[in-house]
Enzyme design. Structure first.
Site, PDB file in Angstrom:
ATOM      1  N   HIS A 143       6.143 -20.767  -6.694  1.00  0.00           N
ATOM      2  CA  HIS A 143       4.986 -20.923  -7.584  1.00  0.00           C
ATOM      3  C   HIS A 143       4.331 -19.570  -7.855  1.00  0.00           C
ATOM      4  CE1 HIS A 143       1.291 -22.928  -9.124  1.00  0.00           C
ATOM      5  NE2 HIS A 143       0.680 -21.913  -8.517  1.00  0.00           N
ATOM      6  N   GLU A 144       4.134 -18.776  -6.813  1.00  0.00           N
ATOM      7  CA  GLU A 144       3.488 -17.467  -6.989  1.00  0.00           C
ATOM      8  C   GLU A 144       4.401 -16.487  -7.730  1.00  0.00           C
ATOM      9  OE1 GLU A 144       0.438 -17.265  -6.509  1.00  0.00           O
ATOM     10  OE2 GLU A 144       0.224 -19.135  -5.378  1.00  0.00           O
ATOM     11  N   GLU A 189      -1.474 -23.104 -14.009  1.00  0.00           N
ATOM     12  CA  GLU A 189      -1.040 -23.621 -12.713  1.00  0.00           C
ATOM     13  C   GLU A 189       0.116 -24.609 -12.877  1.00  0.00           C
ATOM     14  OE1 GLU A 189      -1.906 -22.907  -9.528  1.00  0.00           O
ATOM     15  OE2 GLU A 189      -3.010 -21.236 -10.393  1.00  0.00           O
ATOM     16  N   HIS A 217       3.984 -17.180 -11.330  1.00  0.00           N
ATOM     17  CA  HIS A 217       2.765 -16.570 -11.870  1.00  0.00           C
ATOM     18  C   HIS A 217       3.022 -15.116 -12.265  1.00  0.00           C
ATOM     19  CE1 HIS A 217      -0.338 -19.557 -11.592  1.00  0.00           C
ATOM     20  NE2 HIS A 217      -0.284 -19.689 -10.278  1.00  0.00           N
TER      21      HIS A 217
END
Length: 259
Positions: free
Chosen positions: A126-127, A191, A130
């Site tokens: 997930h990061e 997100e 980003h």
């Protein structure tokens, strides 16, 4: 008054025209004023500041575990050549974050809470997403544009009234409106976008994507009191994240099995 309006409109139009780009990974239009060449420098500067004020682990067993998982996922991402760095912050906080240029931090409580590599891969994927999608640069750019717009509101009101309190109220209301109807919803959208791309990345790296659903179910169970209402949060609700991940799981599993 007309000159202020025209100047504000001209600056806004010029900024929007010059800075709207298409993300190569998602195809989504993004408003970014910062060139990609500056991402690494911004991220490095910010990470160095974090290291001055926070207990950052780079050589502990947990840090090496995070680095192993992170490098494996970053290697199959859409930008494996970023100057990736993965650290653990020794604080009892259930969080993780990404800086521009591939600087990723996972807090100790997050590492301790998810013992399997698959669940931790969902966090790190997930990061990484980003960073790849340049969400940090996008948020910074939107904040800059928002400040410009708020300054324009203050100038316009100030040109029509000598009441300084009224002008300040207009600026404050403009800031609240921007936060409530632009900044926060866009944060939630990013997100969900990072959930999607990050789960694809972890699947391509050989981590079972179903762990992403387990992650958010555990996160939901660990939270106390329910937190803020969804419309006042920069993050989507856990239920919404779980629902979206489950709806796309066949795609993630196809990537996982095809590796």
């Amino acid at each position: 008054m007309m000159r202020v309006r025209h100047l504000t409109a001209f600056i806004a139009a010029l900024t929007l025209t010059a800075c709207v780009t298409t993300n190569e990974v998602t195809g989504r239009s993004q408003f970014i004023t910062i060139p990609p060449s500056q991402d690494a420098a911004l991220g490095l500067e910010a990470m160095n500041e974090v290291k001055k004020t926070t207990d950052v682990e780079t050589d502990s067993p947990d840090a090496k575990r995070v680095q192993r998982i992170g490098r494996r996922i970053a290697a199959i991402s859409d930008n494996p050549n970023l100057p990736w760095e993965f650290v653990v912050i020794d604080e009892d906080v259930l969080n993780a974050w990404a800086l521009p240029g591939g600087k990723i931090a996972v807090y100790q409580k997050m590492v301790d809470s998810f013992e399997t590599d698959e669940e931790l891969a969902a966090v790190i994927g997930h990061e990484i997403a980003h960073a790849i999608l340049r969400h940090g640069a996008e948020q910074m750019s939107r904040a800059q544009a928002q400040n410009l717009a708020i300054a324009g509101v203050g100038a316009a009101v100030g040109a029509t009234t000598e009441d300084g309190q009224m002008a300040q109220m207009a600026v404050t209301l403009g800031a609240l409106a921007a936060q409530g109807f632009v900044q926060l919803p866009h944060s939630r959208a990013m997100e969900l976008e990072a959930d999607d791309v990050g789960t694809l990345y972890m699947a391509r790296a050989g981590y079972d994507p179903r762990a992403a659903v387990r992650l958010w179910k555990k996160m939901r169970a660990m939270k106390e009191g329910g937190g803020q209402p969804a419309f006042l949060s920069t993050h989507p609700t856990d239920d919404k994240r779980i629902q979206r991940l489950e709806s796309k799981m066949s795609t993630y599993l196809s990537e996982y099995k095809a590796r």
